[in-house]
Write a protein that holds these residues in place. Structure first.
Motif, mmCIF file in Angstrom:
data_model
loop_
_atom_site.group_PDB
_atom_site.id
_atom_site.type_symbol
_atom_site.label_atom_id
_atom_site.label_comp_id
_atom_site.label_asym_id
_atom_site.label_seq_id
_atom_site.Cartn_x
_atom_site.Cartn_y
_atom_site.Cartn_z
ATOM 1 N N GLY A 38 -0.474 9.665 10.509
ATOM 2 C CA GLY A 38 0.090 9.300 9.221
ATOM 3 C C GLY A 38 0.239 10.523 8.343
ATOM 4 N N ARG A 39 1.011 10.350 7.285
ATOM 5 C CA ARG A 39 1.243 11.455 6.349
ATOM 6 C C ARG A 39 1.144 10.923 4.930
ATOM 7 N NH1 ARG A 39 5.855 12.262 9.800
ATOM 8 N NH2 ARG A 39 5.623 14.033 11.217
ATOM 9 N N VAL A 40 0.709 11.821 4.039
ATOM 10 C CA VAL A 40 0.635 11.514 2.610
ATOM 11 C C VAL A 40 1.247 12.690 1.864
ATOM 12 C CG1 VAL A 40 -0.846 10.986 0.635
ATOM 13 C CG2 VAL A 40 -1.496 10.196 2.926
ATOM 14 N N LEU A 41 2.227 12.402 1.027
ATOM 15 C CA LEU A 41 2.794 13.419 0.144
ATOM 16 C C LEU A 41 2.513 12.992 -1.285
ATOM 17 C CD1 LEU A 41 4.531 15.954 -0.411
ATOM 18 C CD2 LEU A 41 6.511 14.425 -0.553
ATOM 19 N N SER A 42 1.876 13.875 -2.048
ATOM 20 C CA SER A 42 1.561 13.588 -3.450
ATOM 21 C C SER A 42 2.171 14.679 -4.314
ATOM 22 C CB SER A 42 0.050 13.527 -3.667
ATOM 23 O OG SER A 42 -0.243 13.219 -5.018
ATOM 24 N N VAL A 43 2.895 14.255 -5.346
ATOM 25 C CA VAL A 43 3.547 15.174 -6.278
ATOM 26 C C VAL A 43 3.006 14.891 -7.671
ATOM 27 C CG1 VAL A 43 5.730 15.974 -7.248
ATOM 28 C CG2 VAL A 43 5.624 15.257 -4.854
ATOM 29 N N ALA A 44 2.553 15.939 -8.362
ATOM 30 C CA ALA A 44 2.041 15.804 -9.732
ATOM 31 C C ALA A 44 2.977 16.549 -10.672
ATOM 32 C CB ALA A 44 0.625 16.359 -9.851
ATOM 33 N N SER A 95 1.194 11.333 -11.242
ATOM 34 C CA SER A 95 1.092 11.600 -9.805
ATOM 35 C C SER A 95 1.837 10.512 -9.045
ATOM 36 C CB SER A 95 -0.375 11.666 -9.354
ATOM 37 O OG SER A 95 -0.999 10.409 -9.512
ATOM 38 N N LEU A 96 2.584 10.933 -8.054
ATOM 39 C CA LEU A 96 3.336 10.021 -7.193
ATOM 40 C C LEU A 96 2.938 10.321 -5.756
ATOM 41 C CD1 LEU A 96 5.775 7.895 -7.182
ATOM 42 C CD2 LEU A 96 7.097 9.844 -6.330
ATOM 43 N N SER A 97 2.391 9.325 -5.061
ATOM 44 C CA SER A 97 1.941 9.503 -3.677
ATOM 45 C C SER A 97 2.749 8.594 -2.758
ATOM 46 C CB SER A 97 0.444 9.188 -3.541
ATOM 47 O OG SER A 97 -0.324 10.037 -4.372
ATOM 48 N N LEU A 98 3.197 9.141 -1.639
ATOM 49 C CA LEU A 98 3.968 8.397 -0.649
ATOM 50 C C LEU A 98 3.202 8.404 0.660
ATOM 51 C CD1 LEU A 98 6.195 10.529 -2.262
ATOM 52 C CD2 LEU A 98 7.632 8.654 -1.467
ATOM 53 N N PHE A 99 3.073 7.227 1.290
ATOM 54 C CA PHE A 99 2.272 7.068 2.502
ATOM 55 C C PHE A 99 3.174 6.590 3.638
ATOM 56 C CE2 PHE A 99 -0.409 6.502 -1.142
ATOM 57 C CZ PHE A 99 -1.607 7.112 -0.821
ATOM 58 N N SER A 100 3.053 7.264 4.770
ATOM 59 C CA SER A 100 3.764 6.848 5.988
ATOM 60 C C SER A 100 2.790 6.979 7.142
ATOM 61 C CB SER A 100 4.992 7.731 6.227
ATOM 62 O OG SER A 100 5.607 7.408 7.447
ATOM 63 N N GLU A 101 2.700 5.935 7.977
ATOM 64 C CA GLU A 101 1.665 5.932 9.004
ATOM 65 C C GLU A 101 2.161 6.219 10.409
ATOM 66 O OE1 GLU A 101 -0.607 2.383 8.733
ATOM 67 O OE2 GLU A 101 -1.481 2.903 6.808
ATOM 68 N N SER A 136 1.981 20.429 -8.878
ATOM 69 C CA SER A 136 1.458 20.517 -7.512
ATOM 70 C C SER A 136 2.207 19.541 -6.623
ATOM 71 C CB SER A 136 -0.049 20.223 -7.460
ATOM 72 O OG SER A 136 -0.288 18.844 -7.700
ATOM 73 N N ALA A 137 2.288 19.893 -5.358
ATOM 74 C CA ALA A 137 2.830 19.007 -4.324
ATOM 75 C C ALA A 137 1.958 19.214 -3.091
ATOM 76 C CB ALA A 137 4.287 19.325 -4.017
ATOM 77 N N VAL A 209 -5.945 15.599 -1.734
ATOM 78 C CA VAL A 209 -4.861 15.647 -2.719
ATOM 79 C C VAL A 209 -5.409 15.988 -4.097
ATOM 80 C CG1 VAL A 209 -3.234 14.198 -4.000
ATOM 81 C CG2 VAL A 209 -3.266 14.123 -1.498
ATOM 82 N N GLU A 210 -6.518 15.357 -4.478
ATOM 83 C CA GLU A 210 -7.075 15.596 -5.808
ATOM 84 C C GLU A 210 -7.645 16.999 -5.931
ATOM 85 O OE1 GLU A 210 -9.814 12.470 -6.572
ATOM 86 O OE2 GLU A 210 -8.248 10.972 -6.939
ATOM 87 N N ILE A 211 -8.202 17.533 -4.854
ATOM 88 C CA ILE A 211 -8.698 18.910 -4.891
ATOM 89 C C ILE A 211 -7.553 19.862 -5.210
ATOM 90 C CG2 ILE A 211 -9.525 20.793 -3.414
ATOM 91 C CD1 ILE A 211 -11.357 18.718 -2.069
ATOM 92 N N ASP A 212 -6.416 19.665 -4.556
ATOM 93 C CA ASP A 212 -5.277 20.546 -4.805
ATOM 94 C C ASP A 212 -4.691 20.313 -6.197
ATOM 95 O OD1 ASP A 212 -3.389 22.543 -3.870
ATOM 96 O OD2 ASP A 212 -1.909 20.942 -3.824
ATOM 97 N N THR A 213 -4.552 19.055 -6.604
ATOM 98 C CA THR A 213 -3.949 18.748 -7.901
ATOM 99 C C THR A 213 -4.815 19.248 -9.053
ATOM 100 O OG1 THR A 213 -2.883 16.772 -6.992
ATOM 101 C CG2 THR A 213 -3.090 16.906 -9.386
ATOM 102 N N TYR A 214 -6.102 18.916 -9.023
ATOM 103 C CA TYR A 214 -6.969 19.324 -10.126
ATOM 104 C C TYR A 214 -7.236 20.829 -10.094
ATOM 105 C CZ TYR A 214 -7.751 14.447 -11.300
ATOM 106 O OH TYR A 214 -7.576 13.155 -11.703
ATOM 107 N N ARG A 215 -7.156 21.438 -8.920
ATOM 108 C CA ARG A 215 -7.254 22.905 -8.858
ATOM 109 C C ARG A 215 -6.112 23.529 -9.652
ATOM 110 N NH1 ARG A 215 -4.816 26.773 -5.209
ATOM 111 N NH2 ARG A 215 -3.770 25.019 -4.178
ATOM 112 N N MET A 216 -4.902 23.030 -9.464
ATOM 113 C CA MET A 216 -3.758 23.576 -10.186
ATOM 114 C C MET A 216 -3.833 23.245 -11.683
ATOM 115 S SD MET A 216 -2.121 25.285 -8.032
ATOM 116 C CE MET A 216 -0.791 25.672 -9.158
#
Length: 436
Positions: A38-44, A95-101, A136-137, A209-216
């Motif tokens: 699966g994949r998760v793409l999150s854009v902030a 934040s917008l997250s898209l999930f595909s399995e 962040s993305a 995702v949150e580690i990357d987003t809140y890091r930025m």
């Protein structure tokens, strides 16, 4: 054993109006479940005004018209073309997250883990039109891996020639590989799933995702801290110059105080403008620390932990921002102390001037008192003269009647009149003093 829920309603006191919303806060942003592959793409994107909330609702309504009626919602879930979409509104960003399995062919190879063709089902340009500026993305790819994960050297080509970090997480149930760099604007994480269920995999992906987003988000104040460091150096030098002039000169306190007030105004303006940004950096840094703890890393010999890689530059950046905020606050306190010292010296100088003025008034009052006593003496003589003159009209006929000398009789009346005048003046002075 009867496990059926009871249908009886319990009678309780009247509820606090906000109670249900407060009770639901723990469940406001639940983790999404995801399975591997699966994949998760999150854009902030940054939220700079409340007007953008309506823009987000309008944008989401392109996929689901029901989103237009969401109003002040803080999170929404949508379905589109086999994708699960989760939108969240935070204090400073969306934040917008898209999930595909599962891919079209039902499996995902490691070489195509970061392929983004699965997003082609979205309307053309839909992601690019998200309201706000992207901060962040993050792309998280989960691959099933029952055994040991591939060696880091085999996975490194997916990230380019830059060094990568890899470590076991979730108490050994998964392995994460990343370089924490942006490629085409996206930070990528590759997760090899050894023994994660859907919920645990969803939590793991969300934490990454949150580690990357809140890091930025935390690093947003780093350029500001670098600029403020230079400004603080100039402001501290100006304060030192003012205090040197304060120490070496006893005059011109008004001019020094005016310059000090102007400096204080600049520093306080900077505190008002940047204090919230530096505080947010500390808060976001704390969230990153908590998410790293929740990953539950397991040290693997030969692999650099993700937390160690983050600490190499992220932690010094946070400390630099914290040092700038502390230095700014300390400068404000130093200026306040300097203003207090200057005000104290001005008050002492005013006290000295007041004492000098009072001494001068005291000398003048003494002179006026002596003049008054002199005038009173002259007044006694004048009043005695006129009193003896008036008494002469009565004494002259009396002297003729008794055959006495008029001159001797008038001479004897002089001390009597003078005594009466002095006694009356003293009584008048005593009465005026007691009235005051």
């Amino acid at each position: 054993m009867n496990l059926q829920p009871s249908t009886k309603t319990l009678a309780l006191p009247r509820e606090l109006p906000q109670r249900q919303r407060l009770a639901d806060e723990l469940h406001a942003r639940p983790f999404e479940t995801v399975a591997s592959p699966g994949r998760v793409l999150s854009v902030a994107t940054l939220r700079t005004s409340a007007a953008q909330d309506a823009q987000c609702m309008s944008h989401l309504a392109e996929l689901d018209p029901a989103a237009a009626a969401a109003g002040g919602a803080t999170h929404l879930r949508l379905q589109w073309g086999g994708l699960r979409i989760k939108w969240e509104r935070h204090t400073e960003f969306f934040s917008l997250s898209l999930f595909s399995e599962v891919d079209k062919d039902g499996q995902v190879e490691a070489g195509g883990a970061f392929d983004t063709r699965w997003l082609d089902v979205l309307p053309e340009g839909w992601l690019a039109r998200l309201p706000g500026e992207m901060v962040s993305a993050t792309l998280v790819a989960l691959l099933p891996c029952p055994g040991e994960p591939p060696h880091v050297r085999e996975v490194a080509p997916l990230f380019g020639i830059e060094p990568v970090v890899a470590n076991r997480i979730a108490e050994g149930a998964a392995t994460v590989v990343t370089d924490l760099r942006t490629v085409d604007g996206v930070t990528r994480f590759l997760v090899f799933d050894h023994a994660l269920n859907r919920r645990r995999a969803g939590r793991t992906a969300q934490r990454l995702v949150e580690i990357d987003t809140y890091r930025m988000m935390a690093l947003l104040s780093l350029p500001l801290a670098a600029r403020r460091m230079g400004e603080l150096g100039a402001e501290e030098a100006e304060l030192a110059s003012l205090m040197e002039r304060f120490r070496g000169a006893a005059e011109g306190d008004e001019a020094l105080l005016a310059e000090l007030v102007a400096l204080a105004a600049r520093v306080e303006h900077a505190l008002a403008d940047h204090g919230a940004r530096f505080s947010a950096t500390q808060a976001y840094g704390g969230i990153v620390d908590r998410r790293m703890t929740e990953l539950r890393e397991t040290v693997v010999p030969g692999l650099q932990p993700l937390s160690e890689f983050l600490d190499r530059r992220f932690r010094p950046a946070l400390e630099s921002c914290a040092a700038t905020a502390a230095r700014q606050a300390e400068l404000s306190k130093r200026i306040a102390r300097a203003a207090q010292l200057l005000q104290t010296r001005s008050e002492v100088e005013r006290e000295r001037q007041n004492q000098s003025l009072l001494a001068s008034l005291d000398r003048r009052q003494g002179m006026q008192l002596r003049l008054q006593e002199m005038v009173e003496g002259l007044s006694v003589i004048a009043m005695t003269y006129y009193g003896v003159g008036l008494a002469g009209y009565a004494l002259k006929p009396l002297a003729k009647a008794v055959g006495a000398n008029e001159a001797w009789l008038l001479g004897a009346a002089v001390p009597c009149v003078a005594l009466m005048v002095m006694v009356n003046l003293r009584r008048l002075r005593t009465h005026l003093a007691s009235a005051q």
